[in-house]
Design a protein around this motif. Structure first.
Motif, short mmCIF file in Angstrom:
data_model
loop_
_atom_site.label_atom_id
_atom_site.label_comp_id
_atom_site.label_asym_id
_atom_site.label_seq_id
_atom_site.Cartn_x
_atom_site.Cartn_y
_atom_site.Cartn_z
N THR A 35 -8.84 5.51 -0.12
CA THR A 35 -7.68 6.36 -0.39
C THR A 35 -8.04 7.45 -1.38
N GLN A 36 -7.30 8.52 -1.31
CA GLN A 36 -7.32 9.57 -2.32
C GLN A 36 -5.89 10.06 -2.46
N VAL A 37 -5.49 10.36 -3.68
CA VAL A 37 -4.12 10.77 -3.95
C VAL A 37 -4.13 12.05 -4.77
N ARG A 38 -3.57 13.10 -4.22
CA ARG A 38 -3.51 14.39 -4.92
C ARG A 38 -2.36 14.35 -5.92
N LEU A 39 -2.67 14.65 -7.18
CA LEU A 39 -1.68 14.76 -8.23
C LEU A 39 -1.66 16.20 -8.73
N ASP A 40 -0.50 16.78 -8.85
CA ASP A 40 -0.34 18.13 -9.39
C ASP A 40 0.33 18.06 -10.75
N SER A 41 0.22 19.12 -11.52
CA SER A 41 0.84 19.24 -12.84
C SER A 41 0.39 18.12 -13.76
N VAL A 42 -0.90 17.86 -13.79
CA VAL A 42 -1.46 16.77 -14.58
C VAL A 42 -1.61 17.20 -16.03
N ASP A 43 -1.19 16.34 -16.94
CA ASP A 43 -1.37 16.55 -18.38
C ASP A 43 -2.82 16.22 -18.71
N HIS A 44 -3.56 17.16 -19.30
CA HIS A 44 -4.99 16.98 -19.54
C HIS A 44 -5.31 16.58 -20.97
N SER A 45 -4.46 15.78 -21.58
CA SER A 45 -4.74 15.33 -22.94
C SER A 45 -5.96 14.41 -22.94
N THR A 46 -6.59 14.25 -24.09
CA THR A 46 -7.81 13.45 -24.18
C THR A 46 -7.57 11.97 -23.91
N SER A 47 -6.32 11.54 -23.96
CA SER A 47 -6.03 10.12 -23.71
C SER A 47 -5.33 9.90 -22.37
N GLN A 48 -5.40 10.87 -21.48
CA GLN A 48 -4.73 10.77 -20.19
C GLN A 48 -5.60 9.99 -19.20
N TYR A 49 -5.01 8.97 -18.60
CA TYR A 49 -5.70 8.18 -17.59
C TYR A 49 -4.83 8.03 -16.36
N VAL A 50 -5.48 7.99 -15.22
CA VAL A 50 -4.78 7.74 -13.96
C VAL A 50 -5.41 6.50 -13.33
N TRP A 51 -4.58 5.50 -13.05
CA TRP A 51 -5.00 4.30 -12.34
C TRP A 51 -4.68 4.49 -10.87
N ILE A 52 -5.55 4.00 -10.01
CA ILE A 52 -5.26 3.97 -8.58
C ILE A 52 -5.64 2.58 -8.09
N LYS A 53 -4.83 2.02 -7.21
CA LYS A 53 -5.16 0.69 -6.70
C LYS A 53 -4.77 0.55 -5.24
N ILE A 54 -5.55 -0.27 -4.56
CA ILE A 54 -5.24 -0.71 -3.20
C ILE A 54 -4.87 -2.18 -3.32
N ILE A 55 -3.67 -2.49 -2.90
CA ILE A 55 -3.16 -3.85 -3.02
C ILE A 55 -3.16 -4.50 -1.64
N THR A 56 -3.91 -5.60 -1.51
CA THR A 56 -3.90 -6.35 -0.26
C THR A 56 -3.15 -7.66 -0.48
#
Length: 122
Positions: A35-56
């Motif tokens: 999978t890939q997920v496009r995110l727009d308007s992302v906050d680019h702070s030094t502590s910004q993280y994005v989690w992505i998961k595939i749940i089976t």
């Protein structure tokens, strides 16, 4: 909060195994899920993280991505690929979580930047 990704366009679905944003394994085996997920308007702070998961049905696969090193663009596209051991009728779906700040999820209509694929490999 975790957000379940909605896929608004199906390009092809051999065997009709994808519905309601969920892939259902037609037979027992090993499946390549990505999978890939496009995110727009992302906050680019030094502590910004994005989690992505595939749940089976029997396991959750995840990846954490720091967005402070992506050059400061307004968008970010986390990706994840796994080989999942699935039984017939097990399901898989995708979720994302933006740790700090905010972002807007863009679906398949955004030039296909958001996608989910599943294929039986053995």
């Amino acid at each position: 909060t975790w957000t379940t990704i909605e896929f608004d366009t199906v390009h092809y679905d051999v065997g009709s195994n994808f519905a309601s944003n969920t892939f259902t394994a037609p037979v027992t085996g090993k499946y390549m899920l990505s999978t890939q997920v496009r995110l727009d308007s992302v906050d680019h702070s030094t502590s910004q993280y994005v989690w992505i998961k595939i749940i089976t049905s029997n396991r959750t696969y995840f990846n954490i991505n720091s967005v402070d090193n992506d050059g400061g663009s307004d968008f970010y596209t986390p990706m994840l690929s796994v080989v999942a051991d699935m039984s017939a009728n097990d399901t898989a779906y995708v979720q994302v979580r933006v740790n700090i700040g905010s972002a807007n999820t863009q679906g398949a209509s955004a030039n296909n930047y958001t996608a989910f694929q599943g294929i039986l490999i053995g």
